[in-house]
Design a protein around this motif. Sequence first.
Motif, short mmCIF file in Angstrom:
data_model
loop_
_atom_site.label_atom_id
_atom_site.label_comp_id
_atom_site.label_asym_id
_atom_site.label_seq_id
_atom_site.Cartn_x
_atom_site.Cartn_y
_atom_site.Cartn_z
N LEU A 123 1.09 -1.18 0.04
CA LEU A 123 0.19 0.06 0.01
C LEU A 123 0.82 1.26 0.25
CD1 LEU A 123 -2.87 -0.98 2.56
CD2 LEU A 123 -2.78 -0.95 -0.07
N VAL A 124 1.90 1.19 0.75
CA VAL A 124 2.77 2.31 0.86
C VAL A 124 3.70 2.45 -0.55
CG1 VAL A 124 4.90 3.19 1.62
CG2 VAL A 124 3.48 2.26 2.98
N LEU A 125 3.95 1.56 -1.28
CA LEU A 125 4.34 1.61 -2.74
C LEU A 125 3.46 2.04 -3.71
CD1 LEU A 125 6.32 -1.67 -2.95
CD2 LEU A 125 7.45 0.52 -2.60
N TRP A 126 2.26 1.68 -3.64
CA TRP A 126 1.13 2.19 -4.48
C TRP A 126 0.72 3.44 -4.19
CZ3 TRP A 126 -1.77 -2.93 -4.02
CH2 TRP A 126 -1.28 -4.11 -4.29
N LEU A 127 0.50 3.91 -2.87
CA LEU A 127 -0.34 4.94 -2.39
C LEU A 127 0.61 6.11 -1.93
CD1 LEU A 127 -3.42 3.48 -1.25
CD2 LEU A 127 -3.34 4.44 -3.43
N GLY A 128 1.77 5.54 -1.52
CA GLY A 128 2.70 6.81 -0.81
C GLY A 128 2.61 6.81 0.71
N ILE A 129 3.43 7.40 1.27
CA ILE A 129 3.83 7.50 2.73
C ILE A 129 2.81 8.55 3.50
CG2 ILE A 129 5.96 6.41 2.65
CD1 ILE A 129 6.76 9.44 3.07
N GLU A 130 1.97 9.12 2.78
CA GLU A 130 0.96 9.91 3.48
C GLU A 130 -0.25 9.10 4.11
OE1 GLU A 130 1.93 13.08 4.01
OE2 GLU A 130 3.80 12.80 2.93
N ASP A 131 -1.29 9.97 4.17
CA ASP A 131 -2.60 9.37 4.77
C ASP A 131 -3.26 8.39 3.92
OD1 ASP A 131 -2.23 10.68 7.15
OD2 ASP A 131 -3.55 12.06 6.93
N GLU A 132 -3.18 8.49 2.55
CA GLU A 132 -3.69 7.74 1.76
C GLU A 132 -3.43 6.21 2.16
OE1 GLU A 132 -2.18 10.22 0.84
OE2 GLU A 132 -3.61 11.67 -0.11
N SER A 133 -2.48 5.74 2.26
CA SER A 133 -1.95 4.57 2.42
C SER A 133 -2.42 4.08 3.94
CB SER A 133 -0.41 4.12 2.36
OG SER A 133 0.34 4.98 3.42
N LYS A 134 -2.44 4.76 5.03
CA LYS A 134 -2.78 4.58 6.25
C LYS A 134 -4.36 4.18 5.99
CE LYS A 134 0.94 7.18 8.08
NZ LYS A 134 1.49 7.36 6.97
N ILE A 135 -5.28 5.28 5.49
CA ILE A 135 -6.54 5.10 5.32
C ILE A 135 -7.17 3.79 4.39
CG2 ILE A 135 -8.68 5.92 4.31
CD1 ILE A 135 -7.48 8.83 4.91
N ALA A 136 -6.06 3.53 3.61
CA ALA A 136 -6.40 2.28 2.80
C ALA A 136 -6.42 0.96 3.55
CB ALA A 136 -5.53 2.17 1.72
N LEU A 137 -5.18 0.92 4.39
CA LEU A 137 -5.17 -0.12 5.28
C LEU A 137 -6.37 -0.14 6.21
CD1 LEU A 137 -3.16 -2.44 6.29
CD2 LEU A 137 -2.25 -0.77 7.84
N LEU A 138 -6.55 0.70 6.96
CA LEU A 138 -7.76 0.88 7.72
C LEU A 138 -9.00 0.48 7.01
CD1 LEU A 138 -6.98 4.06 9.94
CD2 LEU A 138 -6.62 1.92 10.62
N TYR A 139 -9.17 0.97 5.95
CA TYR A 139 -10.44 0.45 5.02
C TYR A 139 -10.46 -1.05 4.99
CZ TYR A 139 -13.04 -0.08 0.76
OH TYR A 139 -13.81 -0.62 -0.29
#
Length: 262
Positions: A123-139
């Motif tokens: 997710l970090v590789l695909w979405l970067g290290i900002e909130d997007e990857s964190k929200i995706a993981l929680l999602y």
Amino acid sequence: MKSEFLEKKKWLVRFISFISVVILFIIWFLVTNLGWVDSYFIPKPQDVWSSFIVLVTEGYKGASLFTHISNSLFRLFTALLFAFITAVPLGLLCGYSNYIRAIFDPIIEFYRPWPPLAYYALLVLWLGIEDESKIALLYLSAFAPLFIATVASVQKLPVDRINAALSLGAKKRNILWHIILPSCQPDILTGLRTAIGITYATLVAAEMVAATSGIGWMVLDASKYLRSDIVFVGIMIMGIIAILLDGLLRLYQSRRFSWVGK
């Protein structure tokens, strides 16, 4: 007479819960103040309270405690919102149609048992290290329990209820909205409560990579410096917020679906 008995029973249960918390606190106080456990592992209650006051007044690592809490809640609620508006409709469709479920069920069942850290790097590789990857993981952690609860609720719906609506002239396209969705709401709410618990457990993992704020990050960062007092403060704050959220959902559930289980 019966209502008074039930009310007294309810207050008795609450009193027992309160007493259990008090006893646990007393044990914690005695164990730590008598030196039975090193404070590096379990801090004293008064030290935890002092650290809480410091965090409220001074913050942690350049950000206020409110900032850490609000950033974590933003990630949490954003993920839960997206999970709810996608998992519930998809779960209704999959529960109603075996063909649609055959498409999505293998995918969801395949990723559902994965530990969050197993795919967080992707997710970090695909979405970067900002909130997007964190929200995706929680999602992703919230999606599966909501989807499964919704599908199971539709599948256990009595067929006679749908047939009765059809016999009274209801159109098939209205069955989903007027029969299935209202009948499944209690189980969907239970699935949401489960999703909140699982998502909370994933919060620390979501804030492990390139985060500088968030209650989960604060707990993780404090653990690196053996600040167990701050770790306890963060854990307690997360627990209190989770209890409040679950309490609000349970209150709504008892008021809106008071007939469930009766």
